[in-house]
Design a protein around this motif. Structure first.
Motif, PDB file in Angstrom:
ATOM      1  N   GLY A  18      72.744 -34.656 -64.623  1.00 13.28           N
ATOM      2  CA  GLY A  18      74.268 -35.158 -63.930  1.00 13.28           C
ATOM      3  C   GLY A  18      75.452 -35.348 -64.680  1.00 13.28           C
ATOM      4  O   GLY A  18      76.395 -34.829 -64.435  1.00 13.28           O
ATOM      5  N   TRP A  19      75.137 -36.162 -65.613  1.00 16.17           N
ATOM      6  CA  TRP A  19      76.287 -36.392 -66.493  1.00 16.17           C
ATOM      7  C   TRP A  19      76.662 -35.222 -67.361  1.00 16.17           C
ATOM      8  O   TRP A  19      77.993 -34.898 -67.498  1.00 16.17           O
ATOM      9  CB  TRP A  19      75.600 -37.539 -67.519  1.00 16.17           C
ATOM     10  CG  TRP A  19      75.421 -38.623 -67.168  1.00 16.17           C
ATOM     11  CD1 TRP A  19      75.309 -39.179 -65.640  1.00 16.17           C
ATOM     12  CD2 TRP A  19      75.135 -39.992 -67.805  1.00 16.17           C
ATOM     13  NE1 TRP A  19      75.202 -40.526 -65.465  1.00 16.17           N
ATOM     14  CE2 TRP A  19      74.833 -40.928 -66.818  1.00 16.17           C
ATOM     15  CE3 TRP A  19      75.128 -40.416 -69.133  1.00 16.17           C
ATOM     16  CZ2 TRP A  19      74.604 -42.237 -67.125  1.00 16.17           C
ATOM     17  CZ3 TRP A  19      74.482 -41.454 -69.699  1.00 16.17           C
ATOM     18  CH2 TRP A  19      74.320 -42.698 -68.576  1.00 16.17           C
ATOM     19  N   LYS A  20      75.860 -34.240 -67.734  1.00 14.89           N
ATOM     20  CA  LYS A  20      76.415 -33.319 -68.330  1.00 14.89           C
ATOM     21  C   LYS A  20      77.242 -32.039 -67.580  1.00 14.89           C
ATOM     22  O   LYS A  20      78.152 -31.883 -67.920  1.00 14.89           O
ATOM     23  CB  LYS A  20      75.310 -32.717 -69.019  1.00 14.89           C
ATOM     24  CG  LYS A  20      74.597 -33.240 -70.145  1.00 14.89           C
ATOM     25  CD  LYS A  20      73.576 -32.397 -70.960  1.00 14.89           C
ATOM     26  CE  LYS A  20      72.224 -32.684 -70.454  1.00 14.89           C
ATOM     27  NZ  LYS A  20      71.108 -32.128 -71.069  1.00 14.89           N
ATOM     28  N   LEU A  21      76.517 -32.004 -66.242  1.00 15.57           N
ATOM     29  CA  LEU A  21      77.469 -31.245 -65.469  1.00 15.57           C
ATOM     30  C   LEU A  21      78.644 -31.810 -65.074  1.00 15.57           C
ATOM     31  O   LEU A  21      79.535 -31.064 -64.880  1.00 15.57           O
ATOM     32  CB  LEU A  21      76.378 -30.789 -64.199  1.00 15.57           C
ATOM     33  CG  LEU A  21      77.145 -30.033 -63.044  1.00 15.57           C
ATOM     34  CD1 LEU A  21      77.282 -28.730 -63.901  1.00 15.57           C
ATOM     35  CD2 LEU A  21      75.936 -29.921 -62.070  1.00 15.57           C
ATOM     36  N   GLY A  22      78.560 -33.176 -64.960  1.00 16.67           N
ATOM     37  CA  GLY A  22      79.886 -33.788 -64.424  1.00 16.67           C
ATOM     38  C   GLY A  22      80.908 -33.478 -65.648  1.00 16.67           C
ATOM     39  O   GLY A  22      82.233 -33.387 -65.231  1.00 16.67           O
ATOM     40  N   ALA A  23      80.476 -33.856 -66.925  1.00 14.23           N
ATOM     41  CA  ALA A  23      81.468 -33.662 -68.193  1.00 14.23           C
ATOM     42  C   ALA A  23      81.907 -32.058 -67.997  1.00 14.23           C
ATOM     43  O   ALA A  23      83.127 -32.041 -68.307  1.00 14.23           O
ATOM     44  CB  ALA A  23      80.960 -33.957 -69.175  1.00 14.23           C
TER      45      ALA A  23
END
Length: 205
Positions: A18-23
């Motif tokens: 989720g963090w990577k997709l959000g970034a």
């Protein structure tokens, strides 16, 4: 067949999907909000630096994945140069290549199970409305994972053609590549049915 496209494991593999997709979403939004060539060039260099950080093997694998964008980049540059708007062509090309590089970086460092779980969390509101989300949860990760597989098939077919002919393969690879893709899809469909794919749908309903 369905595996990580990264040849080595990096620290980014342990970061939440989720963090990577959000970034990635934030970076995409930021690049679309600016028309500065300098900003886009810096963003591309930063993306390449992220590829180089884990080492030479990871960098080479990442750059191989980006080769599919080169024909589109060439078409964009030539078209905008012919229409007298070269700056716009360079800007669009930089943006496209950078976003593809960042998206490829996310898929290279995210496991298939993590992608499925992320899509499942994102589609939770649809399930509350009574809509079946299992096909979507399965289709999105498969599309992401099979893109490099299809590229590898195309490269293999091109090498086989060059070993037998001096002419470029061009459109002649379309039919065998399509048949190969259909064969892969058929085998994956059988594997999903054997593992209870339809059961997953009925459980949600």
């Amino acid at each position: 067949m369905i595996s990580l496209t990264s040849p080595i494991e990096t620290r980014a593999h342990r970061w939440p999907a989720g963090w990577k997709l959000g970034a990635l979403c934030l970076a995409s939004t930021g690049l679309f909000l600016t028309d500065s060539l300098a900003v886009h060039l810096v963003a591309l260099l930063l993306a390449l630096a992220l590829y180089a950080a884990p080492g030479r093997i990871f960098l080479r694998a990442g750059l191989r994945g980006l080769r599919v964008a080169l024909p589109f980049a060439a078409v964009l540059i030539v078209w905008h140069a012919a229409t007298g708007d070269l700056r716009a062509g360079v800007l669009i090309t930089l943006r496209m290549v950078t976003l593809i590089a960042l998206a490829n970086l996310v898929t290279m460092t995210t496991g298939l199970e993590d992608l499925v779980e992320l899509v499942r969390r994102l589609t939770a509101p649809l399930r509350r409305l009574g809509l079946p989300t299992y096909p979507l949860e399965t289709a999105i990760p498969l599309v992401i994972r099979f893109t490099p597989v299809l590229v590898a098939h195309a490269e293999t077919l091109a090498l086989a053609w060059r070993a037998r002919s001096r002419h470029r393969p061009g459109w002649r690879l379309v039919l065998p590549l399509t048949l190969r893709a259909l064969d892969d899809a058929d085998r994956v469909g059988e594997a999903l049915r054997a593992r209870g794919g339809p059961i997953g749908i009925s459980q949600q309903e």
